[in-house]
Every structure is written in C-alpha cells, then in structure tokens.
Scaffold this motif. Structure first.
Motif, PDB file in Angstrom:
ATOM      1  N   PRO A 110     139.913 -38.060  -6.322  1.00  0.00           N
ATOM      2  CA  PRO A 110     140.837 -39.313  -6.402  1.00  0.00           C
ATOM      3  C   PRO A 110     139.786 -40.633  -6.399  1.00  0.00           C
ATOM      4  CG  PRO A 110     140.815 -39.036  -4.214  1.00  0.00           C
ATOM      5  CD  PRO A 110     140.128 -37.786  -4.790  1.00  0.00           C
ATOM      6  N   GLY A 111     140.576 -41.458  -7.135  1.00  0.00           N
ATOM      7  CA  GLY A 111     139.753 -42.720  -7.758  1.00  0.00           C
ATOM      8  C   GLY A 111     138.841 -43.390  -6.277  1.00  0.00           C
ATOM      9  N   ASP A 112     139.491 -43.374  -5.275  1.00  0.00           N
ATOM     10  CA  ASP A 112     138.635 -44.088  -4.133  1.00  0.00           C
ATOM     11  C   ASP A 112     137.370 -43.290  -3.667  1.00  0.00           C
ATOM     12  OD1 ASP A 112     139.845 -42.149  -2.689  1.00  0.00           O
ATOM     13  OD2 ASP A 112     141.539 -43.476  -1.831  1.00  0.00           O
ATOM     14  N   VAL A 113     137.049 -42.143  -4.139  1.00  0.00           N
ATOM     15  CA  VAL A 113     135.988 -41.573  -3.811  1.00  0.00           C
ATOM     16  C   VAL A 113     134.923 -41.167  -4.902  1.00  0.00           C
ATOM     17  CG1 VAL A 113     136.671 -40.660  -1.460  1.00  0.00           C
ATOM     18  CG2 VAL A 113     137.119 -39.105  -3.673  1.00  0.00           C
ATOM     19  N   LYS A 114     135.544 -41.690  -5.968  1.00  0.00           N
ATOM     20  CA  LYS A 114     134.855 -41.559  -7.311  1.00  0.00           C
ATOM     21  C   LYS A 114     133.480 -41.861  -7.237  1.00  0.00           C
ATOM     22  CE  LYS A 114     135.145 -42.055 -12.439  1.00  0.00           C
ATOM     23  NZ  LYS A 114     135.669 -42.803 -13.347  1.00  0.00           N
ATOM     24  N   ASN A 115     132.548 -40.839  -7.910  1.00  0.00           N
ATOM     25  CA  ASN A 115     131.037 -40.837  -7.908  1.00  0.00           C
ATOM     26  C   ASN A 115     130.449 -40.910  -6.521  1.00  0.00           C
ATOM     27  OD1 ASN A 115     130.982 -41.636 -10.607  1.00  0.00           O
ATOM     28  ND2 ASN A 115     131.270 -43.779 -10.277  1.00  0.00           N
ATOM     29  N   THR A 116     131.464 -40.518  -5.591  1.00  0.00           N
ATOM     30  CA  THR A 116     130.384 -39.937  -4.161  1.00  0.00           C
ATOM     31  C   THR A 116     129.751 -38.666  -4.650  1.00  0.00           C
ATOM     32  OG1 THR A 116     132.217 -41.032  -2.848  1.00  0.00           O
ATOM     33  CG2 THR A 116     130.893 -39.103  -1.930  1.00  0.00           C
ATOM     34  N   ALA A 117     128.595 -38.595  -4.200  1.00  0.00           N
ATOM     35  CA  ALA A 117     127.827 -37.512  -4.770  1.00  0.00           C
ATOM     36  C   ALA A 117     126.840 -36.646  -3.569  1.00  0.00           C
ATOM     37  CB  ALA A 117     126.803 -37.952  -5.799  1.00  0.00           C
ATOM     38  N   LEU A 118     126.671 -35.594  -3.842  1.00  0.00           N
ATOM     39  CA  LEU A 118     125.973 -34.732  -2.834  1.00  0.00           C
ATOM     40  C   LEU A 118     124.775 -34.202  -3.538  1.00  0.00           C
ATOM     41  CD1 LEU A 118     125.996 -33.542  -0.018  1.00  0.00           C
ATOM     42  CD2 LEU A 118     126.753 -31.572  -0.907  1.00  0.00           C
ATOM     43  N   LEU A 119     123.588 -34.173  -2.897  1.00  0.00           N
ATOM     44  CA  LEU A 119     122.374 -33.604  -3.808  1.00  0.00           C
ATOM     45  C   LEU A 119     121.801 -32.456  -2.797  1.00  0.00           C
ATOM     46  CD1 LEU A 119     120.112 -33.631  -6.103  1.00  0.00           C
ATOM     47  CD2 LEU A 119     119.095 -35.316  -4.695  1.00  0.00           C
ATOM     48  N   THR A 120     121.529 -31.432  -3.264  1.00  0.00           N
ATOM     49  CA  THR A 120     120.833 -30.361  -2.517  1.00  0.00           C
ATOM     50  C   THR A 120     119.680 -29.948  -3.200  1.00  0.00           C
ATOM     51  OG1 THR A 120     122.202 -28.541  -3.652  1.00  0.00           O
ATOM     52  CG2 THR A 120     123.025 -29.657  -1.449  1.00  0.00           C
ATOM     53  N   ARG A 121     118.648 -29.902  -2.611  1.00  0.00           N
ATOM     54  CA  ARG A 121     117.195 -29.322  -3.280  1.00  0.00           C
ATOM     55  C   ARG A 121     116.584 -28.537  -1.938  1.00  0.00           C
ATOM     56  NH1 ARG A 121     115.082 -34.577  -5.425  1.00  0.00           N
ATOM     57  NH2 ARG A 121     113.263 -34.272  -3.871  1.00  0.00           N
ATOM     58  N   GLU A 122     116.122 -27.383  -2.325  1.00  0.00           N
ATOM     59  CA  GLU A 122     115.105 -26.636  -1.476  1.00  0.00           C
ATOM     60  C   GLU A 122     113.902 -26.794  -2.012  1.00  0.00           C
ATOM     61  OE1 GLU A 122     117.039 -22.682  -1.085  1.00  0.00           O
ATOM     62  OE2 GLU A 122     115.114 -22.062  -0.573  1.00  0.00           O
ATOM     63  N   GLU A 123     112.937 -27.148  -0.792  1.00  0.00           N
ATOM     64  CA  GLU A 123     111.571 -27.498  -1.225  1.00  0.00           C
ATOM     65  C   GLU A 123     111.009 -26.774  -0.099  1.00  0.00           C
ATOM     66  OE1 GLU A 123     112.232 -31.566  -1.293  1.00  0.00           O
ATOM     67  OE2 GLU A 123     112.164 -31.840  -3.237  1.00  0.00           O
ATOM     68  N   ASN A 124     109.907 -25.970  -0.599  1.00  0.00           N
ATOM     69  CA  ASN A 124     109.093 -25.389   0.567  1.00  0.00           C
ATOM     70  C   ASN A 124     109.892 -24.786   1.553  1.00  0.00           C
ATOM     71  OD1 ASN A 124     106.940 -26.809  -0.902  1.00  0.00           O
ATOM     72  ND2 ASN A 124     107.184 -28.370   0.529  1.00  0.00           N
ATOM     73  N   GLY A 125     111.026 -23.962   1.121  1.00  0.00           N
ATOM     74  CA  GLY A 125     111.718 -23.118   1.872  1.00  0.00           C
ATOM     75  C   GLY A 125     112.857 -23.829   2.856  1.00  0.00           C
ATOM     76  N   GLU A 126     112.705 -25.265   2.779  1.00  0.00           N
ATOM     77  CA  GLU A 126     113.409 -26.098   3.629  1.00  0.00           C
ATOM     78  C   GLU A 126     114.563 -26.569   2.774  1.00  0.00           C
ATOM     79  OE1 GLU A 126     113.240 -30.190   6.239  1.00  0.00           O
ATOM     80  OE2 GLU A 126     111.311 -28.884   5.899  1.00  0.00           O
ATOM     81  N   GLU A 127     115.894 -26.880   3.167  1.00  0.00           N
ATOM     82  CA  GLU A 127     116.910 -27.130   2.418  1.00  0.00           C
ATOM     83  C   GLU A 127     117.101 -28.687   2.869  1.00  0.00           C
ATOM     84  OE1 GLU A 127     119.793 -25.454  -0.169  1.00  0.00           O
ATOM     85  OE2 GLU A 127     119.173 -24.234   1.708  1.00  0.00           O
ATOM     86  N   ASN A 128     117.249 -29.586   1.824  1.00  0.00           N
ATOM     87  CA  ASN A 128     117.608 -30.990   1.925  1.00  0.00           C
ATOM     88  C   ASN A 128     118.873 -31.339   1.331  1.00  0.00           C
ATOM     89  OD1 ASN A 128     115.172 -31.833   3.500  1.00  0.00           O
ATOM     90  ND2 ASN A 128     114.086 -31.413   1.683  1.00  0.00           N
ATOM     91  N   MET A 129     119.684 -32.348   2.038  1.00  0.00           N
ATOM     92  CA  MET A 129     120.791 -32.589   1.378  1.00  0.00           C
ATOM     93  C   MET A 129     120.985 -34.398   1.592  1.00  0.00           C
ATOM     94  SD  MET A 129     123.149 -30.176   3.166  1.00  0.00           S
ATOM     95  CE  MET A 129     124.715 -30.062   2.458  1.00  0.00           C
ATOM     96  N   TRP A 130     121.613 -34.825   0.354  1.00  0.00           N
ATOM     97  CA  TRP A 130     121.537 -36.276   0.406  1.00  0.00           C
ATOM     98  C   TRP A 130     122.840 -36.587   0.152  1.00  0.00           C
ATOM     99  CZ3 TRP A 130     117.111 -33.885  -1.255  1.00  0.00           C
ATOM    100  CH2 TRP A 130     116.021 -34.346  -0.649  1.00  0.00           C
ATOM    101  N   LEU A 131     123.444 -37.506   0.579  1.00  0.00           N
ATOM    102  CA  LEU A 131     124.832 -38.099   0.134  1.00  0.00           C
ATOM    103  C   LEU A 131     124.885 -39.468  -0.380  1.00  0.00           C
ATOM    104  CD1 LEU A 131     127.766 -37.105   0.504  1.00  0.00           C
ATOM    105  CD2 LEU A 131     127.949 -38.746   2.444  1.00  0.00           C
ATOM    106  N   TYR A 132     125.381 -39.838  -1.502  1.00  0.00           N
ATOM    107  CA  TYR A 132     125.765 -41.169  -1.872  1.00  0.00           C
ATOM    108  C   TYR A 132     126.863 -41.539  -1.827  1.00  0.00           C
ATOM    109  CZ  TYR A 132     126.017 -44.931  -5.391  1.00  0.00           C
ATOM    110  OH  TYR A 132     126.200 -45.829  -5.786  1.00  0.00           O
ATOM    111  N   LEU A 133     127.165 -42.730  -0.918  1.00  0.00           N
ATOM    112  CA  LEU A 133     128.603 -43.228  -0.795  1.00  0.00           C
ATOM    113  C   LEU A 133     128.517 -44.533  -1.677  1.00  0.00           C
ATOM    114  CD1 LEU A 133     129.044 -42.980   2.942  1.00  0.00           C
ATOM    115  CD2 LEU A 133     130.096 -41.429   0.993  1.00  0.00           C
ATOM    116  N   PRO A 134     129.186 -44.508  -2.827  1.00  0.00           N
ATOM    117  CA  PRO A 134     129.267 -45.911  -3.853  1.00  0.00           C
ATOM    118  C   PRO A 134     129.543 -47.033  -3.517  1.00  0.00           C
ATOM    119  CG  PRO A 134     130.824 -44.236  -4.485  1.00  0.00           C
ATOM    120  CD  PRO A 134     130.144 -43.590  -3.264  1.00  0.00           C
TER     121      PRO A 134
END
Lengths: 261, 756
Positions: free
Chosen positions: A85-109
C-alpha cells in the motif's frame, strides 16, 4: 559345434539385452540429489525480476494485501521493494552475501534512513509473511542443493501428477527446520508441494505451487501458498510479472541505490 | 403424616437399602468434585464485563501471568543472572506456560552499526565487574526496564510467566511453584499474580475442607452425646447429615457445579443445620418410649407429632438459603441450590430414613434425653421472669439497638478484593505486597483503543493518555505501541535517549509498523490487531480495597474520556474490572436476596398461621436480627463480601425457626387454656428447651468456620454464629415480650372499657 555357436550367440544377445534393460532401469531410478539437481537446473536463471501480489491471511481470516517487486542477480544479490500500500511504498530491503556473510539493509522512505538489519533475521519472517527469508529464496527458484541434502523416498501422485517424493535435511544452521519433504513432478521436475517440519519434528508449514506457466523457457508457478499449520495463518503469492535473465546493473544492489525512488 | 408413618413402617427395609445405595453412588461422584476459585467463576457466563475481558484476552492474550519476584542484595551478578536464565528456560518448558519474560531474555530494540536490531537485552551473562557495570549503566538509561523488570537499586527483578487461558490454570501454577522452589537461596523468591492467587486459594480450600469437617463432626458428636447419652443417639444423626452432605456434593459433581470459595463451608453448614432436625425426631422418640409406648408406636408418634414442625422449620431454612439464588453471583447461586437441596435431603432423611432404621433396632436400654435438667430449667425460669417483669426495658433496648444499627447502615462498604481472601501473614499476601511495592502492581489493567493506529491523531492521543497515566498513583508501567515506537525511533537515531519519540505521519507509522512486523511479529501482535484497528495499552495496578479500586478505575475512565472523548471507542478491562463487577453484584444481590428472604418468610408464616398479623410477629424478631447483623458489621468495620453477603439470608432461614416454634406452641396452648400469660409461659418452657439444643448445634457448627483459612469465611462463621444467638434470644425474649405487651394493651383497653 553349430549348436554351441548358437548357444553362445543367444547368451551374448541375452547379456546385451539384460545390460540395456538394466541401464535403463538405473537411469529411471534417480537419487534424491539428482532430482534436486534437475530442479535447480530447470529453475536456474542468472537474474530475475518479479512483481507479485502478497496476501497475508491470519488465523481469523483477516487479510493484508501488499504488492512488491523482487529482483535477484546471481546467487548473492537481492532487492525487495514495496509498491503497495501507499504508506509503505518504496520501503526496500537489500540482501547481499559477501565473503560467506549475509548482509541486510532496510530503507524506510519516511525517515530517509538506510538501516542494517541483523543477519540472524534470515530465519525470521520475510516482511511479516509466513515465509522465512530462506523460504522466499526458494520461491524464485534458488539453489535447493545449496541448503538441503536430500534422499529419494518414493513416488506419489499429487493432483494426478506422478511425483518424486524427497526427504531433505537442511545443511545450514540458519534454517530452522529439521526436515523438508518435497514432491517434484516427474514430467518436468517442478516442485508441487513442500512440507516443513520444526525442530521437534512436528509439521510446521506447507508450501504449494500452482499453475505452472512457461515464461522465457522457465516453468514458473503463478500461485504460491505458504500455510503455517501451527499458527493457522497463510500467505498467498500471485506472480504478476516475471522476467528471467535480464540485464540488472550491479549498482541496483547498493545501499545508495536504495534511497532512490 | 399418618400416611407417611405407615409408609415408613411398611417399606423400612426398602428405604434403608435405597438410601444407602444412592449414597454409595453419590459418594462415588462426590469424590470427583471440582474446586474452582477463579474470579471469573464467580460471575455469570454472559456477563458483559466477563465477555469484554474474554474478548481482549482472545485478541491480545497475556492477561494471566505468574509474577515471580527475585530479591537479593545484588541481582546483576553472574550467579543470580545464571539462575534467572536457568529458571526462565525451565519455566518455558512447562506445558501451559506460553511465554516467560525475564531480565535474561527480554528484547531490546537497538541500533547497531548504523542500523537496527531486535536483540536480547543481555546477550551473554556478564563474567566480570566491568561487564556487570555496563549492564547496570544501560539499564539505568532505559525507562522501559526500570521498575518493570528490575528495580532501580538492582535488588529485585521480575520473571513473568504468561499462562494459557485454560479451565484449570492451578495445575500450571503448581508446576511453576514447584520449579521455582528449587531456585531459592540465597535469593528470596516471591510468587503472585491472579492465577497464582487462584491456585493458592484452591489449596487453602482443600485444606479447609480437610480441617473443618472432622472438627464439625467432633462438635456434633459431643453435642449429641450430651443430649442423648447413647451410641445410636450419636450415630443416627451423624449418618443423616453425612448422607445429606454426600448427596449434595455428589449432585453438584454430576451437574458440573464445582465447589467454590463460599461452598467450602457447605458441608459444615449442612452438618450443623441438619443435626437439629434429627435431634427433634430422636428426642421425641425417646420421650415416647419413656411415656411407655413400644418401639413401633413411639416411632409412629414421633413422625406424626414432630414431622410437621421439622418440615416447617426445614422448609423455611430451605427458603432462606434459596433466596440467595436471587444473587447475580454464580457461586452464591450455586451455594443457594446446594444448601437448599442438602437441607431438603437432611429433612427427608430425618423423617423417613431415621425412623426406618429405628424400626430395625432393639429398644434402647436407657433414654435420658427426656429427663429434665436443673440448669436449663433455671435458665428458662429466668427468661420467663424477664418477659413478665422487664418487658419495657427489653423494648427500650430493642429500640436503642435499632437506632444504633441504623446509624451505621450507610457506612457499610463492600469489599470483595481477591487479596482479602488471604490472611495478613500468608505467603500470597506478602508476595503481593512485595511486588506491589517494587514493581507498581501485580494486577493487569487493559485499555483497548479502537481506531486505525496509522492515524497520527490517534497515536498522539495514546501517547498523551499514557504519559498522564504515569502520574496516576497506584497505576504503573503503561505499555503500548507508543512504548515500542519510542524505542524504535531511539534505535533508528543512534540510540539517543532524547529520540524516544513517536512517529508523526501516516507513512512513518506504517513503515515503523512494517519494521516491527519484520523484526518481532509476536511482540507487535501483543499490542496491535492484524487489521491495525485495535491497540492495547496495558498497565499494572496495585492491590487495594474494592472502594478505592473503583475510584481508581473511575479516575482512569475520566482520563480516557479526556484524551479520546467521543472520537474513538475505548474499552477498559482486566482483573480489577472483574473485581469491581463482583463488588457491584454483591451489593445488588444483597438487597434482592434479603428482601426476598424476609418477604418469603413473612408469606410462608402468614400462610401457615393463617394470619398476616401472626406472620408479622414471627418475622419481626428475625428482621431485628438482620438489622443487628448489619449494625455489628458497621460498628466493627466488617465489609460486605461474597461470604458476609449471605449472612442475612441464612439468618432469616434458620433463625425464623425459633420464632415459629415458640409462636405455634403459644397458639396451641392458648386454644387449650384461656389464660394467655400462662400459655406463653408454657411455650417458653417446652419449646424453649428444644430451641436451645437446636441453637447450640447450629452455633457450634458456624463457630467452627472460624478455623477457616479465609478471612471472609472466618468473619462469616463468627457473625452467623452471633446472629443465631440473637435470633434465639429474639424468639425467646423479644417475641414473647411483644406478645405480652399486646396482651396487656388489649387487657388494659378491656379494663378501660369496663370502667366506662
């Protein structure tokens, strides 16, 4: 003498025939690992771009509707973004595995902030659904073989389709299941049903894949349902748009790109 | 009565076998009786307050918890923290324990490496002083823990075990208590919380039943032996009352009515009241034997002559108890049915089963019961004198008592608070006081706000309401989404304490919710429904008297009105609200059952005596008894509770018997001889004696309830015993004095008329 010759030829022929028959039957009898290989092979794609409708239904039948896009590149980059829905539009989650380690970032617009999220959330709920992050990886057809070791335990029919029945055990600690049972259609190696068992061996969740469609020579289920048998809730994913093997720039999978709309 | 006597004679064997058989069957069921002590068990099922409580419990859960407080010189040290950790995981494994919250597993929304995480507050138990100090410093900087999970002085901490809302939480509580015991020393451990109180009360009830029954049986044996001086004079009445107890408890078990806090006294009550009926029958039987009748005739005469008066006396007692059915409290309703049924059984056993057994027995060797005794004779002489010559004094005293009692009536206060069921020095009470002092209350009060939480206006109102609650005395630790949002915002802003503020736009709220949903779905769901339309504000409330509690809840209601007004629908529930409802029902029930008891008694006596005036005479002493009872309560500061609320009706039911006996005998004598004064004297001397034995048995029975573990039941036993004395005296002195006065007035008028 002549009789002996005939006997030998018959014998050789018989052996030949037997060998052929034997090898055919061996070919038909695949191991669990081989089935998983085939599944991964069928679903393999270097990159994916999905738009899907997500409906979360709680045990009282109340619903939450969301629309998200999922982009993945290779085995180690993923981006999930909310469209509705509109009120969470563009909220995003990025996952990246680097050197065997999982990283996650969250963006709250709404606060324009990128936040790193604890990696142990991997076995946590994906966006409040009944999928874990790990489960959702499998939806797009990620490496089953990477996370599970499987054994063929029989054949069963699911809705009239003959399937291999596999029993798979997770190889990673981050996966919170003790066992996964999987029914893979013999015709095309598409997984139709998956049952997940908790650490106590009790049935936890059932995932059902429906309405496979051929998209860019990839068979893709249009509807995926994950039902939590213990909580009584379920999540329904409807694939709206699917693209395989498209060009996705690496910069899409950076924290800086997260803040762009 | 004739027919009854013949029936008993003809079928005596059948009656004995039949009664014993039923007793065996009922005994089998009686052993399976359930005991229930919960507050919800007191209230009717479809009660609005209960429905609302259940709704909130279903939606958010977490209203029933065991509060385990650990006290030590120093809580934040390696050994104690390890202990808490072990205890928490042991408790979590108990079936029926939904969740355990303690210092070692509480969540913290924290920022890390420029991000946010929901983590355990203590990730690893500290091993050295520096690590300990670090934890202390962090605790001091976080309002959400101080006074909630640990005290500022680090001497007390709380382990909260949430218990599933089931029919039998006691079993879960007992397992918790057993498990916690092993962790005592050097730390002190206290356990309380509503389910714990209920479990403790259930234990006390079981003890009470075991303790009181032998005592009351022993007392009856002594009284019966002193009256009859024979084995059968003791055994027959005792078996009668035991049969009535077994049938009653058995019936309750069959129809699924558990024993409650008040019905713990049911066996004691049935035994003492029931004994009186058998005394009348057996005494008459001995008297007839002494008069020279053979066994068969003696039995027949006993049924014919005493049967009716026993039925009358028992009938009014049944009505008294049954009038309690007008109470709105389920436990009192059940008590009304149980006692009325039990008295009925005792009554029928006395006039059917006992004679049937007597037919089978040989003639006794001696029957002293009918002999006159010097002491009681002098006693009745004294009473007769008072009635004759000190009448005016009596009436003045009565008027004085009425005035004194009426004076304090408005001061009578209801108090039904659950903690009042425990003695001052009981572990339950000590634990509750400890928790109240250290953590601001052990009762959970819940406010449910209806409206979409994504609406910034609603969230702002919730914040203002919650902040004002912090200033309300005796109500503490409000927790809601406001608390979670503040922590979240702090974590998102580099853990700055001044960033504990709430989001202010719809998008911000929605995204904060999404983040919480992703981090800890369960935590979010315990404060917000799935559709975002109902939010919970939970707070702790200290234990206090019912009147204060009502005021406190009213204060919170006015704050709700102030902050939410008509714009949002806000509901309030929790154990204190259930308690308030019990209080209201106690008061409304008191009025209803009292009026109906006196009215019914008046109607019944009027019908039996075929005159409203006579009925009024019989009802008058008992009305006075009731007034004195309330007067005593007022002057002694005894409040109305689930037990004392029953005294008036019981006093009416049992107490009116004495008046009925005196008055009927007086009327009977008056028909035989013209002289009214002599008729009254005869009534005092004959019926007075039977009344005395009857009263002694009943008073002894109620006095034994003084040994109960429950303060309200003790008060109930003592006060009821006193009202029995008063109604006995009322029937023997005040009623005759009134009759005497009317005689004099009538005679005086006659004399005047004659003079004219």
């Amino acid at each position: 003498m002549r009789k002996t010759k005939t006997f030998i030829s018959v014998l050789i022929l018989s052996i030949l025939l037997l060998t052929v028959f034997f090898s055919v039957s061996v070919m038909a009898k695949m191991t669990g690992e081989e089935v998983l290989d085939k599944v991964d092979e069928e679903m393999d794609s270097d990159s994916r771009d999905f738009i899907l409708d997500m409906t979360i239904v709680n045990k009282n039948g109340q619903k939450r509707d969301r629309k998200i896009t999922i982009k993945t590149k290779g085995e180690n980059k993923g981006l999930v973004k909310f469209l509705e829905p509109g009120d969470v539009k563009n909220t995003a989650l990025l996952t990246r595995e680097e050197n065997g380690e999982e990283n996650m970032w969250l963006y709250l617009p709404s606060i324009g902030n990128v936040n790193k999220i604890a990696s142990h959330s991997k076995s946590g709920n994906f966006m409040g659904t009944d999928f874990t992050y790990n489960d959702i990886d499998m939806v797009g057809g990620s490496n089953y073989k990477k996370d599970y070791e499987s054994e063929l335990i029989g054949e069963e029919k699911i809705n009239g389709d003959l399937c291999y029945k596999l029993s798979a055990v997770p190889t990673k600690d981050s996966i919170n299941y003790s066992e996964m049972k999987m029914w893979v259609r013999k015709d095309d190696f598409m997984p139709l049903k998956l049952k997940f068992y908790d650490k106590d061996g009790k049935l936890h969740k059932i995932m059902t894949n429906k309405n496979y469609r051929n998209i860019d020579s990839h068979l893709t289920p249009e509807t995926i349902i994950m039902k939590d048998e213990q909580k009584g809730s379920k999540t329904i994913l409807e694939l709206e748009e699917v693209q395989y093997n498209i060009e996705l720039a690496n910069r899409i999978f950076t924290t800086r790109y997260l803040t762009r709309n | 009565m004739d027919k009854l006597a013949k029936f008993v004679k003809k079928y005596s064997t059948f009656i004995i076998i039949f009664v014993l058989l039923i007793t065996v069957v009922m005994g089998y069921f009686a052993l399976q009786i359930n005991i229930e002590a919960g507050i919800k068990d007191m209230l009717p099922e479809n009660n609005k307050v209960v429905t609302k409580y259940d709704e909130v419990q279903d939606t958010f859960g977490g209203m029933a918890f065991a509060a385990i407080m650990i006290e030590d010189e120093e809580i934040i040290d390696t050994s104690t923290l390890k202990k808490i950790e072990r205890m928490s995981s042991e408790l979590k494994n108990i079936e029926g324990v939904k969740e355990v919250k303690s210092l070692t597993n509480i969540d913290k929304i924290e920022s890390s490496a420029g991000g946010i995480e929901v983590n355990q507050f203590i990730k690893e138990i500290p091993n050295n002083k520096e690590e300990v100090q670090k934890i202390k410093d962090e605790l001091l900087s976080r309002d959400q823990y101080l006074g909630k999970i640990v005290t500022k002085d680090f001497k007390s901490t709380m382990v909260l075990a949430e218990i599933e809302d089931r029919d039998k939480p006691e079993k879960i509580v007992n397992k918790i208590q057993k498990s916690v015991k092993n962790y005592k020393g050097p730390e002190k451990i206290y356990i309380t919380g509503s389910p714990v109180m209920v479990a403790d009360a259930t234990d006390y009830m079981k003890n009470d039943l075991k303790k009181l029954l032998p005592f009351v049986i022993a007392a009856m044996v002594v009284i019966l032996y002193l009256s009859f001086r024979s084995l059968r004079g003791v055994l027959l009445p005792i078996s009668t009352v035991l049969i009535s107890v077994i049938w009653t408890v058995g019936l309750q078990a069959i129809i699924g009515k558990p024993l409650s806090l008040v019905s713990t006294v049911l066996p004691v009550l049935l035994i003492s009241v029931g004994t009186a009926y058998v005394i009348h029958i057996v005494a008459r039987y001995y008297e007839e034997l002494k008069n020279g009748y053979d066994v068969e005739l003696a039995i027949e005469n006993s049924i014919k002559k005493v049967g009716l008066s026993v039925i009358m006396a028992g009938g009014t007692t049944m009505i008294g108890f049954a009038s309690l059915f007008f109470s709105d409290l389920v436990i009192i309703k059940d008590f009304a049915l149980g006692t009325a049924f039990g008295v009925g059984v005792a009554l029928l056993t006395s006039i059917i089963f006992i004679p049937a057994v007597l037919y089978k027995l040989k003639t006794p060797k001696h029957f002293k019961a009918a002999e006159k005794r010097a002491f009681s004779t002098n006693f009745f002489k004294g009473i007769n004198k008072i009635v004759r010559y000190r009448r005016k004094g009596i009436i003045i005293i009565v008027l004085l008592i009425i005035a004194l009692a009426s004076w304090v009536l408005p001061k009578l206060e209801p108090n039904t608070n659950y903690i009042g069921y425990f003695k001052k020095n009981s572990p339950t009470r000590i634990a509750t006081e400890k928790v109240d002092n250290a953590f601001g209350g052990s009762q959970s009060l819940n406010v449910v706000v209806n409206g979409n939480i994504k609406n910034p206006d609603l969230l702002k109102r919730m914040r203002d309401f919650q902040d004002e609650i912090e200033n309300v005395k005796a109500v503490n630790n409000p927790m809601s989404l406001v608390t979670l949002f503040r922590q979240e915002n702090r974590a998102l802003n580099n853990d700055k304490p001044e960033e504990e503020i709430i989001p202010t736009t719809q998008n911000q709220i929605a995204q904060y919710l999404l983040l919480l949903e992703m981090s800890d779905k369960e935590l979010l769901e315990s404060y917000l429904t799935f559709d975002y339309n109902k939010s919970l504000i939970q707070m702790n409330m200290k234990t206090m008297s019912s009147v204060k509690q009502k005021e406190k809840v009213a204060e919170i209601r006015s704050l709700i009105d102030k902050h939410f007004g008509d714009k949002y629908k806000v509901e309030l529930t929790g154990i204190p609200e259930l308690g308030n409802e019990v209080t209201d029902l106690v008061v409304s029930g008191q009025i209803k059952s009292l009026i109906s008891a006196i009215l019914f008694t008046f109607v019944i006596t009027s019908l039996l005596l075929k005159s409203m005036k006579k009925g009024f005479f019989c009802a008058l002493p008992i009305a006075l008894t009731v007034l004195i009872n309330f007067g005593l309560m007022g002057w002694l500061g005894i409040s109305l509770d689930i037990a004392t609320v029953m005294i008036a009706s019981i006093a009416v039911g049992i107490g009116v018997d004495y008046s009925i006996h005196i008055f009927t005998r007086y009327l009977e004598e008056k028909e035989k001889q013209e002289n009214e004064v002599l008729s009254l004297e005869k009534a005092i001397f004959t019926v007075g004696r039977a009344n005395l034995y009857n009263a002694i048995a009943v008073i002894a029975g109620f006095s034994i309830i003084l040994l109960s573990s429950f303060p309200p039941l003790k008060t109930f036993g003592g006060l009821t015993a006193i009202t029995m004395v008063i109604s006995f005296v009322g029937a023997l002195i005040i009623l005759p004095s009134l009759i005497m006065s009317t005689i004099k007035i009538k005679n005086g008028n006659l004399n005047k008329n004659n003079k004219n």
